[in-house]
Design an enzyme around this catalytic site. Structure first.
Site, PDB file in Angstrom:
ATOM      1  N   SER A 263      56.261  63.675  68.998  1.00  0.00           N
ATOM      2  CA  SER A 263      56.372  64.445  67.760  1.00  0.00           C
ATOM      3  C   SER A 263      54.991  64.754  67.202  1.00  0.00           C
ATOM      4  CB  SER A 263      57.153  63.631  66.728  1.00  0.00           C
ATOM      5  OG  SER A 263      56.351  62.546  66.296  1.00  0.00           O
ATOM      6  N   LYS A 264      54.995  65.616  66.209  1.00  0.00           N
ATOM      7  CA  LYS A 264      53.732  65.989  65.563  1.00  0.00           C
ATOM      8  C   LYS A 264      53.060  64.740  64.993  1.00  0.00           C
ATOM      9  CE  LYS A 264      51.884  69.082  62.007  1.00  0.00           C
ATOM     10  NZ  LYS A 264      51.215  68.133  61.144  1.00  0.00           N
TER      11      LYS A 264
END
Ligand code: GLU
Length: 500
Positions: A263-264
């Site tokens: 994920s970011k």
């Protein structure tokens, strides 16, 4: 069979590298088989639409060198390539399914469905709109034709639902996924998915299947998160009487720890980008972080696909030649930022020096430095092999253009001896009087002097480097001398003697 594949992102924000890899696999597969790679924008859900996302997707594919053959900006014969521009066509297909009893109109209100859900939960169960209860709910199967006509007449809102299973039918649906192999689903466990919403717009499932059919998609290569939708999609193809494409669900890209989807936040935490290009100030991109597109392509290709053999460094062309869906792994690929950097380093060393030179020229311009006496080509010749990221360039090259104003204290303390000024004066003379500024000539002259005067080379090299660079770093010191030129060396050495 002619090969037509599509990358079908929803423009809901910047494209995550998982999406980039899906696009890449589609591209590689299409090119390998002389097929067509299509970009279709799935923008039927206007609530999730984000301005600029489509342009970002296009820019990303162009930057990576995997531009689609057909897309909104390069239409072929299967257009339009944005679902929002195809929206009037979908209802017709949903009606076909209603007509052949594969789908039905459902008038249940949101409140009614909510109370059913709550009632089921209270009993410890879960409400599913499906074969077991659809005949008791408010829809065109349970109501009479007159009642339905009246509701429509009174403009009662309704959705269209797809009958995923019907009593008496074979429950088990066997499908083949190119990557997972046989997939068997008990269709009696599926709910009757909405295929047309109250506003008459199709949901993802209907639009996706209709478009894949109309665009004559031969292979659906997409992320694993869509595997649970495969059964519904196959059932839709069957209900239409259409041939199903080959499905290949690509495994996820995992966090560096190997647990869960990348994920970011992982990027923010470990300091690496998870998006190809910068989206906004909080969302950096690989490009801006100094990655070459060919390196990212190479790394992502191998993150979930095994080309066989030991070789790891491939150009896009080589990847095309080697690619096969069979080589895609079932297990997720763990994103390793250090390995990604290593790929970049390898590609950067092999890259055309003109690319690095133009980056350097740009940096010099940005910084307002015009140092015509130093050749950028010579500098790049010395530093290209020292780069891991293109953004390392200034750190490796600035001293060719900017003379040191201060000197690394620790280095001076350790290397600057009492006799250093005297030694450096002699070195300065040797450089000044050399026949030419070739590294070999300068090195030979200084070594000869050192030998004659019984001075250890160690007493010369480090102070000379400090004088020219300001710190103990950089490529071969005589190579630096040569690129700087005799006059500049003399100036820098004199100044260092003066200041230390
Ligand atoms: N629009 C879907 C997405 O955003 C497409 C999935 C598919 O390729 O079928 O990922």
């Amino acid at each position: 069979m002619s090969i037509r594949v599509r990358f079908a992102p929803s423009p809901t924000g910047p494209l995550h590298i998982g999406g980039v890899r899906t696009a890449l696999y589609n591209y590689l597969f299409a090119k390998k088989h002389g097929g067509v790679f299509i970009l279709r924008i799935e923008d039927t859900d206007q609530n999730r639409f984000v301005d600029g996302a489509e342009a970002y997707i296009t820019k990303t594919l162009d930057w990576l060198g995997i531009s689609p053959d057909e897309s909104p900006s390069k239409p072929g014969t299967a257009g339009p390539y944005r679902q929002s521009e195809r929206k009037d066509g979908y209802l017709k297909y949903a009606k076909l399914l209603v007509k052949n009893s594969s789908a039905y109109l459902a008038f249940d209100t949101a409140d009614e469905l909510q109370s059913l859900r709550e009632a089921a939960e209270q009993k410890g169960g879960r409400f599913i709109y499906n074969w077991e209860n659809r005949n008791r709910l408010k829809n065109s199967l349970s109501l009479s034709a007159d009642e339905v006509a009246e509701l429509i007449e009174n403009k009662a809102p309704y959705v269209i639902r797809f009958k995923s299973y019907e009593k008496g039918r074979d429950k088990s649906l066997s499908m083949i996924d190119k990557i997972r192999g046989d997939v068997v689903v008990d269709t009696s466990l599926l709910d009757d998915k909405i295929i047309v919403k109250q506003d008459g717009m199709p949901t993802y499932h209907l639009a996706n299947v209709v478009d894949d059919h109309l665009m004559e998609i031969s292979h659906v290569i997409r992320g694993e998160e869509w595997l649970p939708s495969m059964a519904l999609h196959v059932l839709l193809y069957n209900a239409f009487g259409w041939k199903t494409p080959v499905f290949a669900h690509v495994p996820l890209i995992l966090k560096p720890t190997g647990k869960g989807k990348l994920s970011k936040r992982d990027g923010d935490k470990f300091g690496f980008p998870v998006f190809p290009l910068e989206w906004d100030k909080e969302t950096p991109g690989f490009k801006e972080a100094g990655y070459l597109p060919e390196a990212l392509v190479n790394y992502l290709a191998l993150l979930g696909w095994n080309p066989g053999g030991e070789e790891e460094l491939f150009s896009l062309k080589e990847l095309v030649a080697l690619f096969s869906l069979e080589g895609i792994t079932k297990a997720g690929g763990r994103f390793d930022p250090e390995r990604c950097k290593w790929f970049n380093q390898q590609h950067l060393h092999k890259a055309d020096s003109a690319l690095v030179e133009s980056s350097l020229a740009q940096l010099l311009q940005q910084k307002g430095i015009d140092n015509a006496s130093v050749s950028t080509a010579d500098v790049v010749g010395l530093v290209q092999d020292r780069l891991t990221l293109l953004t390392d360039l200034w750190d490796e090259a600035y001293f060719f253009f900017v003379a040191p104003v201060e000197y690394d204290e620790k280095a001076v303390r350790k290397q600057w001896k009492e006799e250093t000024p005297q030694i450096l004066s002699a070195v300065m003379n040797s450089i000044e009087n050399a026949h030419d500024a070739q590294a070999e000539t300068l090195s030979a002259g200084i070594k000869l002097w050192a030998n004659e005067n019984n001075i250890k080379l160690g007493m010369i090299m480090a102070p000379l480097r400090i004088a020219l660079v300001g710190a103990l770093k950089g490529p071969d010191v005589f190579a630096i001398c040569s690129v700087l030129g005799k006059a500049e060396c003399v100036k820098r050495i004199a100044s260092a003697i003066d200041k230390n």
